[in-house]
Design an enzyme around this catalytic site. Structure first.
Site, PDB file in Angstrom:
ATOM      1  N   PHE A 134      43.681 -40.453  -8.203  1.00 41.54           N
ATOM      2  CA  PHE A 134      43.931 -39.723  -6.965  1.00 41.54           C
ATOM      3  C   PHE A 134      45.435 -39.533  -6.811  1.00 41.54           C
ATOM      4  O   PHE A 134      46.188 -40.497  -6.718  1.00 41.54           O
ATOM      5  CB  PHE A 134      43.342 -40.438  -5.749  1.00 41.54           C
ATOM      6  CG  PHE A 134      43.254 -39.519  -4.573  1.00 41.54           C
ATOM      7  CD1 PHE A 134      42.200 -38.629  -4.450  1.00 41.54           C
ATOM      8  CD2 PHE A 134      44.253 -39.509  -3.614  1.00 41.54           C
ATOM      9  CE1 PHE A 134      42.139 -37.733  -3.387  1.00 41.54           C
ATOM     10  CE2 PHE A 134      44.200 -38.618  -2.539  1.00 41.54           C
ATOM     11  CZ  PHE A 134      43.133 -37.734  -2.433  1.00 41.54           C
ATOM     12  N   GLU A 182      45.600 -22.600  -6.418  1.00 41.37           N
ATOM     13  CA  GLU A 182      44.983 -23.834  -5.918  1.00 41.37           C
ATOM     14  C   GLU A 182      45.765 -25.044  -6.431  1.00 41.37           C
ATOM     15  O   GLU A 182      46.340 -25.009  -7.522  1.00 41.37           O
ATOM     16  CB  GLU A 182      43.516 -23.863  -6.382  1.00 41.37           C
ATOM     17  CG  GLU A 182      42.746 -25.121  -6.097  1.00 41.37           C
ATOM     18  CD  GLU A 182      42.557 -25.463  -4.622  1.00 41.37           C
ATOM     19  OE1 GLU A 182      43.551 -25.414  -3.869  1.00 41.37           O
ATOM     20  OE2 GLU A 182      41.439 -25.805  -4.224  1.00 41.37           O
ATOM     21  N   ASP A 183      45.779 -26.094  -5.637  1.00 37.57           N
ATOM     22  CA  ASP A 183      46.514 -27.294  -6.062  1.00 37.57           C
ATOM     23  C   ASP A 183      45.810 -28.023  -7.202  1.00 37.57           C
ATOM     24  O   ASP A 183      46.415 -28.362  -8.211  1.00 37.57           O
ATOM     25  CB  ASP A 183      46.752 -28.238  -4.860  1.00 37.57           C
ATOM     26  CG  ASP A 183      45.481 -28.590  -4.080  1.00 37.57           C
ATOM     27  OD1 ASP A 183      44.386 -28.086  -4.418  1.00 37.57           O
ATOM     28  OD2 ASP A 183      45.584 -29.381  -3.122  1.00 37.57           O
TER      29      ASP A 183
HETATM   30  P1  IMP Z   1      36.782 -29.821  -5.701  1.00 26.99           P
HETATM   31  O1  IMP Z   1      35.935 -28.940  -4.869  1.00 26.99           O
HETATM   32  O2  IMP Z   1      36.151 -31.156  -5.980  1.00 26.99           O
HETATM   33  O3  IMP Z   1      37.305 -29.183  -6.977  1.00 26.99           O
HETATM   34  O4  IMP Z   1      37.957 -30.258  -4.758  1.00 26.99           O
HETATM   35  C1  IMP Z   1      39.170 -29.763  -4.766  1.00 26.99           C
HETATM   36  C2  IMP Z   1      39.897 -30.267  -3.537  1.00 26.99           C
HETATM   37  O5  IMP Z   1      39.767 -31.691  -3.365  1.00 26.99           O
HETATM   38  C3  IMP Z   1      41.364 -30.002  -3.729  1.00 26.99           C
HETATM   39  O6  IMP Z   1      41.713 -28.727  -3.246  1.00 26.99           O
HETATM   40  C4  IMP Z   1      42.000 -31.130  -2.965  1.00 26.99           C
HETATM   41  O7  IMP Z   1      42.145 -30.764  -1.615  1.00 26.99           O
HETATM   42  C5  IMP Z   1      41.015 -32.268  -3.049  1.00 26.99           C
HETATM   43  N1  IMP Z   1      41.392 -33.213  -4.128  1.00 26.99           N
HETATM   44  C6  IMP Z   1      40.742 -33.462  -5.267  1.00 26.99           C
HETATM   45  N2  IMP Z   1      41.367 -34.385  -6.015  1.00 26.99           N
HETATM   46  C7  IMP Z   1      42.478 -34.717  -5.316  1.00 26.99           C
HETATM   47  C8  IMP Z   1      43.572 -35.628  -5.566  1.00 26.99           C
HETATM   48  O8  IMP Z   1      43.665 -36.322  -6.603  1.00 26.99           O
HETATM   49  N3  IMP Z   1      44.522 -35.701  -4.595  1.00 26.99           N
HETATM   50  C9  IMP Z   1      44.474 -34.971  -3.457  1.00 26.99           C
HETATM   51  N4  IMP Z   1      43.486 -34.102  -3.182  1.00 26.99           N
HETATM   52  C10 IMP Z   1      42.492 -33.987  -4.108  1.00 26.99           C
HETATM   53 MG    MG Z   2      42.908 -28.160  -1.592  1.00 28.85          MG
END
Ligand code: IMP
Ligand code: MG
Length: 173
Positions: free
Chosen positions: A150, A97-98
Site C-alpha cells: 500500500f 489514473e494514479d
Molecule cells: P482498483 O479499482 O482496485 O483498480 O482501485 C484503484 C483505486 O484504489 C486507486 O485509484 C486508488 O484510489 C486506490 N488504491 C489502490 N491501491 C492503492 C495504494 O496502494 N495506495 C493508495 N490508493 C490505492
Molecule cells: Mg484513485
C-alpha cells in the site's frame, strides 16, 4: 495506531519517469485533439506533472468515482460522483489514473467514456499492481510496476492523508 512511512520511489525518479511518459505521449498525439481526463482525487499530482511534460496543445478535464469498500481495497462497486464538464465526442481522450490495482475502477470508467464516442481512448497510469489484478485493463503509458504494497504520496492517500508527499512511500502499520 502508529503508522510508518518507508521511502519507496523518490521525487527524482518520479520526475524522470513522468517526463519520459510525457515525451512518449507527445510523439503519439501530434496533430490530434488531446484531452487529458484525470480521475480524482488520486491523479491530481501526477496529472499536473504529466500535463506539463506533454509539449502539445491539450485540454484537461476531471471526473470522480468512488468505490464502496475499506480504505485499502476497493469493493468492485463503482459509482460516478461527477462527470466530465465538456463533451469528448470525436476527441482523443487520455485517461490519467494514479494506480491500477484490481482494475475495477478503470474498467468501469473506460466503459463509461467509450459510450461518449471519443475518437480514441487510452490510459496513462502512474502505478500498476499486477498481482492484484481482477479485471485486465490495457495500460498504454505506465510509470512503474510495483509489488502488492500500500503506497501513499504523490497524490495517493490513506484515509485522505499523505497526498502532498513529494515522493512515494510504503505505509505499514
Ligand atoms: P482498483 O479499482 O482496485 O483498480 O482501485 C484503484 C483505486 O484504489 C486507486 O485509484 C486508488 O484510489 C486506490 N488504491 C489502490 N491501491 C492503492 C495504494 O496502494 N495506495 C493508495 N490508493 C490505492
Ligand atoms: Mg484513485
Amino acid at each position: 495506531m502508529a503508522q510508518s512511512l518507508k521511502p519507496f520511489i523518490s521525487e527524482r525518479r518520479l520526475r524522470a519517469r513522468v517526463r519520459a511518459m510525457g515525451r512518449a505521449i507527445r510523439a503519439d498525439y501530434r496533430a490530434r485533439d488531446l484531452v487529458l481526463v484525470g480521475i480524482l482525487k488520486g491523479s491530481f499530482v501526477f496529472m499536473a506533472d504529466l500535463a506539463r511534460a506533454i509539449d502539445l496543445p491539450l485540454t484537461c478535464d476531471f471526473l470522480r468515482v468512488s468505490s464502496y469498500g475499506s480504505d485499502t481495497a476497493s469493493s468492485g462497486r463503482i459509482r460516478m460522483e461527477f462527470d466530465l464538464s465538456h463533451p469528448v465526442k470525436g476527441k482523443d481522450v487520455l485517461l490519467v489514473e494514479d494506480i491500477v490495482d484490481t482494475g475495477w475502477t478503470l474498467d468501469h470508467v473506460l466503459r463509461e467514456i467509450r459510450r461518449k464516442k471519443p475518437a480514441s481512448l487510452r490510459l496513462a497510469a502512474l502505478l500498476h499492481k499486477p498481482s492484484r489484478t481482477r479485471v485486465d485493463v490495457p495500460i498504454d503509458y505506465l510509470g512503474f510496476t510495483i509489488p502488492d504494497r500500500f503506497v501513499v504520496g504523490y497524490g495517493l492517500d490513506f484515509d485522505g492523508r499523505y497526498r502532498n508527499l513529494r515522493h512515494l512511500a510504503v505505509l505499514s502499520a
